[in-house]
Scaffold this motif. Structure first.
Motif, PDB file in Angstrom:
ATOM      1  N   ILE A 194       0.844  -1.196   0.000  1.00  0.00           N
ATOM      2  CA  ILE A 194       0.000   0.000   0.000  1.00  0.00           C
ATOM      3  C   ILE A 194       0.881   1.247   0.000  1.00  0.00           C
ATOM      4  N   TYR A 195       1.902   1.260   0.858  1.00  0.00           N
ATOM      5  CA  TYR A 195       2.812   2.414   0.892  1.00  0.00           C
ATOM      6  C   TYR A 195       3.594   2.534  -0.415  1.00  0.00           C
ATOM      7  N   SER A 196       3.946   1.403  -1.002  1.00  0.00           N
ATOM      8  CA  SER A 196       4.610   1.427  -2.300  1.00  0.00           C
ATOM      9  C   SER A 196       3.692   2.037  -3.355  1.00  0.00           C
ATOM     10  N   GLY A 197       2.417   1.680  -3.299  1.00  0.00           N
ATOM     11  CA  GLY A 197       1.449   2.250  -4.234  1.00  0.00           C
ATOM     12  C   GLY A 197       1.316   3.751  -4.054  1.00  0.00           C
ATOM     13  N   ILE A 198       1.332   4.207  -2.795  1.00  0.00           N
ATOM     14  CA  ILE A 198       1.273   5.644  -2.526  1.00  0.00           C
ATOM     15  C   ILE A 198       2.504   6.335  -3.122  1.00  0.00           C
ATOM     16  N   GLY A 199       3.657   5.712  -2.929  1.00  0.00           N
ATOM     17  CA  GLY A 199       4.881   6.278  -3.484  1.00  0.00           C
ATOM     18  C   GLY A 199       4.830   6.360  -4.991  1.00  0.00           C
ATOM     19  N   TYR A 200       4.342   5.306  -5.615  1.00  0.00           N
ATOM     20  CA  TYR A 200       4.236   5.272  -7.082  1.00  0.00           C
ATOM     21  C   TYR A 200       3.329   6.401  -7.576  1.00  0.00           C
ATOM     22  N   LEU A 201       2.195   6.574  -6.944  1.00  0.00           N
ATOM     23  CA  LEU A 201       1.234   7.586  -7.375  1.00  0.00           C
ATOM     24  C   LEU A 201       1.746   8.997  -7.118  1.00  0.00           C
ATOM     25  N   GLN A 202       2.470   9.175  -6.015  1.00  0.00           N
ATOM     26  CA  GLN A 202       3.070  10.494  -5.765  1.00  0.00           C
ATOM     27  C   GLN A 202       4.132  10.801  -6.822  1.00  0.00           C
ATOM     28  N   ALA A 203       4.941   9.804  -7.169  1.00  0.00           N
ATOM     29  CA  ALA A 203       5.983  10.004  -8.173  1.00  0.00           C
ATOM     30  C   ALA A 203       5.374  10.305  -9.538  1.00  0.00           C
ATOM     31  N   ARG A 204       4.298   9.622  -9.876  1.00  0.00           N
ATOM     32  CA  ARG A 204       3.653   9.874 -11.167  1.00  0.00           C
ATOM     33  C   ARG A 204       3.144  11.307 -11.270  1.00  0.00           C
ATOM     34  N   GLN A 205       2.871  11.906 -10.135  1.00  0.00           N
ATOM     35  CA  GLN A 205       2.389  13.288 -10.107  1.00  0.00           C
ATOM     36  C   GLN A 205       3.513  14.282  -9.782  1.00  0.00           C
ATOM     37  N   GLN A 206       4.769  13.808  -9.887  1.00  0.00           N
ATOM     38  CA  GLN A 206       5.958  14.640  -9.678  1.00  0.00           C
ATOM     39  C   GLN A 206       6.095  15.122  -8.232  1.00  0.00           C
ATOM     40  N   ASN A 207       5.406  14.464  -7.300  1.00  0.00           N
ATOM     41  CA  ASN A 207       5.537  14.816  -5.882  1.00  0.00           C
ATOM     42  C   ASN A 207       6.607  13.915  -5.261  1.00  0.00           C
ATOM     43  N   PHE A 208       7.874  14.184  -5.604  1.00  0.00           N
ATOM     44  CA  PHE A 208       8.927  13.223  -5.285  1.00  0.00           C
ATOM     45  C   PHE A 208       9.282  13.193  -3.799  1.00  0.00           C
ATOM     46  N   THR A 209       9.167  14.317  -3.109  1.00  0.00           N
ATOM     47  CA  THR A 209       9.449  14.300  -1.673  1.00  0.00           C
ATOM     48  C   THR A 209       8.439  13.424  -0.944  1.00  0.00           C
ATOM     49  N   ALA A 210       7.176  13.551  -1.334  1.00  0.00           N
ATOM     50  CA  ALA A 210       6.137  12.699  -0.736  1.00  0.00           C
ATOM     51  C   ALA A 210       6.346  11.245  -1.140  1.00  0.00           C
ATOM     52  N   ALA A 211       6.805  11.012  -2.357  1.00  0.00           N
ATOM     53  CA  ALA A 211       7.072   9.647  -2.813  1.00  0.00           C
ATOM     54  C   ALA A 211       8.181   9.027  -1.976  1.00  0.00           C
ATOM     55  N   VAL A 212       9.219   9.814  -1.671  1.00  0.00           N
ATOM     56  CA  VAL A 212      10.313   9.308  -0.834  1.00  0.00           C
ATOM     57  C   VAL A 212       9.779   8.827   0.503  1.00  0.00           C
ATOM     58  N   THR A 213       8.945   9.633   1.141  1.00  0.00           N
ATOM     59  CA  THR A 213       8.389   9.264   2.452  1.00  0.00           C
ATOM     60  C   THR A 213       7.618   7.951   2.369  1.00  0.00           C
ATOM     61  N   ALA A 214       6.809   7.814   1.336  1.00  0.00           N
ATOM     62  CA  ALA A 214       6.000   6.595   1.197  1.00  0.00           C
ATOM     63  C   ALA A 214       6.879   5.374   0.946  1.00  0.00           C
ATOM     64  N   TYR A 215       7.854   5.512   0.055  1.00  0.00           N
ATOM     65  CA  TYR A 215       8.725   4.364  -0.233  1.00  0.00           C
ATOM     66  C   TYR A 215       9.594   4.007   0.983  1.00  0.00           C
ATOM     67  N   GLN A 216       9.977   4.989   1.774  1.00  0.00           N
ATOM     68  CA  GLN A 216      10.724   4.684   2.995  1.00  0.00           C
ATOM     69  C   GLN A 216       9.884   3.835   3.943  1.00  0.00           C
ATOM     70  N   GLN A 217       8.588   4.127   3.999  1.00  0.00           N
ATOM     71  CA  GLN A 217       7.692   3.308   4.828  1.00  0.00           C
ATOM     72  C   GLN A 217       7.580   1.904   4.265  1.00  0.00           C
ATOM     73  N   ALA A 218       7.511   1.788   2.953  1.00  0.00           N
ATOM     74  CA  ALA A 218       7.436   0.462   2.326  1.00  0.00           C
ATOM     75  C   ALA A 218       8.703  -0.332   2.593  1.00  0.00           C
ATOM     76  N   VAL A 219       9.871   0.315   2.486  1.00  0.00           N
ATOM     77  CA  VAL A 219      11.149  -0.364   2.733  1.00  0.00           C
ATOM     78  C   VAL A 219      11.257  -0.784   4.195  1.00  0.00           C
TER      79      VAL A 219
END
Length: 362
Positions: free
Chosen positions: A76-101
């Motif tokens: 789920i957190y990976s999905g959030i990261g993916y969707l944030q990245a697709r919308q160029q919200n890379f700082t938010a994507a980092v936070t989400a992927y860190q939670q997934a990791v």
């Protein structure tokens, strides 16, 4: 020649186009049974439908709602990261992927996606760590090596970048991005013969990839092979007709070959794509000035000054063109403005030239 080469090179490595976008692993219901399972299952189904429809913001809202129901689901957190990245919200994507990791530390895909997001957010050192971790978890991950090479290159670790790109080629000899990366790095280092060899291999693997042709054209240009350079730029122009820098490069080649009318035609094509490309207008002015076609030189330089009032050289050249038409008052005004701008910019040679021109007119 060198400036053009480095310009095209920077397009490749300072942008994100060479970094492979992470793939989405659709979130699944957790194996941990909760009272929210039915609601969670419905949310994830709805999110998948929104993603398939291209509604990333809507899907993101659903994923965030799902995360509140299942806080231990890494996907789920990976999905959030993916969707944030697709919308160029890379700082938010980092936070989400860190939670997934944090929830699934041995997942190479999550580590790669974290590296991608960090790289696009400007944290090259952090991205390098994540890419290395992804490569360690998945020794066959070509994209992790290419991503690592890119961020090391941004940190001026040229040896490390080259090693990463060559590792990518050793893993997948059909990966055009890896060949292009090696060729572009060699181009930057001035190893033109080897650069051309790698770039030609990349072009064979991906004949419709314009960035390869741009770099290949730049390599030929740096080598002094103007005809070959022009051929590559013209091929790139067919693939990327809305890139004003391509006809501009072609114009420079024609100008170097003293084929001035074709050069002007190429510069005008560049201006048609990007009316604010003052370098093309300056080049037209320079050609017209050289041809003593002062009226058309005045038009070109006046357009530059209108777009860039602080362009001292354009003001000076405008004065030369006015002088050629015997429009003395306008020439004096242009030279005086050029002198003022050169003084502000600390250009002593420019100031001297402007003062000499003024003395001749007064």
């Amino acid at each position: 020649m060198k400036k053009s080469t480095l310009f095209v090179f920077s397009l490749l490595f300072l942008g994100a186009s060479v970094l492979a976008q992470p793939e989405l692993s659709y979130a699944q219901e957790s194996t941990v049974q909760t009272n929210n399972n039915q609601q969670l299952r419905q949310l994830l189904r709805q999110a998948r439908e929104l993603i398939d429809a291209g509604d990333f913001s809507g899907a993101l809202a659903i994923y965030q709602q799902a995360a509140s129901l299942d806080t231990r689901n890494a996907r789920i957190y990976s999905g959030i990261g993916y969707l944030q990245a697709r919308q160029q919200n890379f700082t938010a994507a980092v936070t989400a992927y860190q939670q997934a990791v944090a929830l699934d530390p041995n997942n190479a895909d999550f580590r790669y996606a974290l590296g991608y997001s960090l790289a696009n957010a400007g944290d090259n050192a952090g991205a390098a760590v994540a890419y290395r971790q992804a490569a360690a978890l998945d020794p066959k991950n070509v994209n992790a090596r290419i991503g690592l090479g890119v961020v090391l290159l941004r940190q001026k670790d040229y040896t490390g970048a080259m090693n990463a790109f060559l590792e990518a080629i050793s893993i997948d000899r059909a990966n055009w991005k890896a060949y292009e990366a090696v060729g572009s790095l060699l181009l930057m280092q001035g190893e033109l013969k080897n650069a051309i060899a790698y770039l030609q291999t990349a072009a064979q693997l991906a004949p419709r990839q314009s960035s390869i042709l741009l770099n290949l054209g730049s390599a030929f240009l740096a080598q002094g092979n103007l005809n070959a350079a022009r051929a590559e730029f013209e091929r790139a122009a067919q693939l990327e007709p809305n890139n004003a820098n391509i006809p501009f490069q072609i114009g420079q080649i024609y100008q170097a070959q003293k084929d001035y009318e074709r050069a002007v035609d190429a510069y005008q094509k560049a201006i048609a794509i990007n009316p604010k490309l003052t370098a093309a207008r300056m080049a037209i002015g320079d050609i017209r000035l050289q041809q003593q076609d002062f009226l058309r030189a005045i038009v070109a330089y006046s357009q530059v000054v209108e777009i860039e009032p602080e362009n001292a050289q354009a003001q000076y050249n405008l004065g030369v063109a006015f002088r050629g038409r015997e429009r003395t008052a306008e020439a004096i005004a242009a030279f005086e403005q050029a002198r003022k701008l050169f003084q502000q910019q600390g250009n002593s040679e420019g100031v001297k030239n402007a003062e000499n021109a003024l003395r001749q007119l007064k």
